[in-house]
Design an enzyme around this catalytic site. Sequence first.
Site, short mmCIF file in Angstrom:
data_model
loop_
_atom_site.label_atom_id
_atom_site.label_comp_id
_atom_site.label_asym_id
_atom_site.label_seq_id
_atom_site.Cartn_x
_atom_site.Cartn_y
_atom_site.Cartn_z
N CYS A 164 1.13 -7.65 -5.09
CA CYS A 164 1.24 -7.44 -3.62
C CYS A 164 0.69 -8.83 -2.84
CB CYS A 164 0.17 -6.40 -3.19
SG CYS A 164 0.51 -4.89 -4.30
N HIS A 304 -6.36 -6.60 4.09
CA HIS A 304 -5.52 -6.02 3.07
C HIS A 304 -5.27 -4.80 3.13
CE1 HIS A 304 -2.80 -6.07 -0.45
NE2 HIS A 304 -3.55 -5.31 -1.13
N LYS A 336 -1.29 -1.03 7.59
CA LYS A 336 -0.61 -0.42 6.65
C LYS A 336 -0.34 1.22 6.93
CE LYS A 336 -1.17 -3.33 2.62
NZ LYS A 336 -1.77 -4.40 3.28
N HIS A 341 2.36 0.27 2.18
CA HIS A 341 2.18 -1.02 1.53
C HIS A 341 3.58 -1.40 1.23
CE1 HIS A 341 0.33 -3.95 -0.86
NE2 HIS A 341 -0.73 -3.20 -1.30
N PHE A 399 -2.49 -6.83 -7.92
CA PHE A 399 -2.85 -6.50 -9.09
C PHE A 399 -2.87 -7.71 -9.83
CE2 PHE A 399 -1.28 -1.81 -9.30
CZ PHE A 399 -2.13 -1.39 -8.53
#
Length: 413
Positions: A164, A304, A336, A341, A399
């Site tokens: 991401c 984020h 978001k 996302h 991730f």
Amino acid sequence: MNGRIVITGIETVSAVGNGLDTLWDACLEGRSGIGYITRFDPSEYKAHIGAEVDPDFDPTDRIDRKLMKRADPFAMYGVWAADVALENSGLVIDDSNRAEIGVLIGSGIGGMTTWEDQFERLLKRGPDRVSPFLIPMMIIDMASGMMSMHCGAMGPNLAVVTACASGAHAIAASVDLILVGRARAMITGGAEAGISRSALAGFCSAQALSTRNEDPKTACRPFDKSRDGFVMGEGATGLVIEDLDYALERGAEPLAEIVGIGMSGDAHHFTEPCPEGAGAVLAMQNALDDAGLTVEEIDYINAHGPGTLAGDRSEALAIRKLLGEHAGDIPISSTKPIHGHMLGATGPTELGICIKAIHEGIIPHTLNCEDPEPEDLDIVRGEPREAQVDIAMSNSFGFGGHNISIIIKRFEG
């Protein structure tokens, strides 16, 4: 940062429509692009919702039809957004400069849709029926490759994959290429078309997605105590970034200046962030150090903030540690809930929102944040807030523990 790098063009395609202005209006209006997945039947999955790009999206209004017939949707989105950004920048690529202009577009998972379709064909019809374009359509570097084919840029051409954080890292790598002299301008950004059966199944199994299926518009809830996971989105944002002297030589009008980049690794877990936010703190502090700024000089943090239990908690702890006594003074929001996302396209998209905040003097609010956690941070919610924004920070975390923070400021000649 040794050298001045400016953004001269930008464009976005997202679930709320084409164009950064369209996305910005949706942010201010609280108009979410999240809805029920229509691309396939999601009824057997735990999550039924996503932020899909319009299925009638057609890049051939700008891009050669033959090229797009051999493109996965993620590359279609990426090339279209990059092409409009290039046009908006006023940068004309010809024999005099094509070797000085590169392309670097990131993606988290690339051509997942193509892979699924062709694997199903393999199982049903045999290996001889698999498309000869399977590999070039699914590999992540092809968005960059296709953009160079389309526009003729012959400088550095590559891709970045950090889940991401891919799009944000693509911007950072593009900055570095310019600073070391390998290019004078870069077409960069991120692209993603990850709303697919296998991706949805994987994220559901990881318990990463919101299952608030009964009301899609309220499912994504960054920093809210009732959050239960993120909502997948898709789309792309393309940017043109340049050495300042190069931009001024050709009479470009910079939209913003990139003044600080900070990166780090969590060294912790496959999917979960550092519980105490150590990696995120390091990335944000590195960005501040790179920019030569102190925390009190930041006017806005676009977090984020995906709406996951562990992710939001870790980022909030990190921001609190970074800001210290200024923890309640600097406005923070996550957008978001509007665009979902967008995985590898998220960082460039949210950097675009930071550019709009600087130009418009408005900070978008965090939709669906009704009961904030923690309570001691200034999370903008309820409605947008008018504010003087000269310097903004955008966070992207992926991730694998990939962290990046980018700081931009109002351009001053």
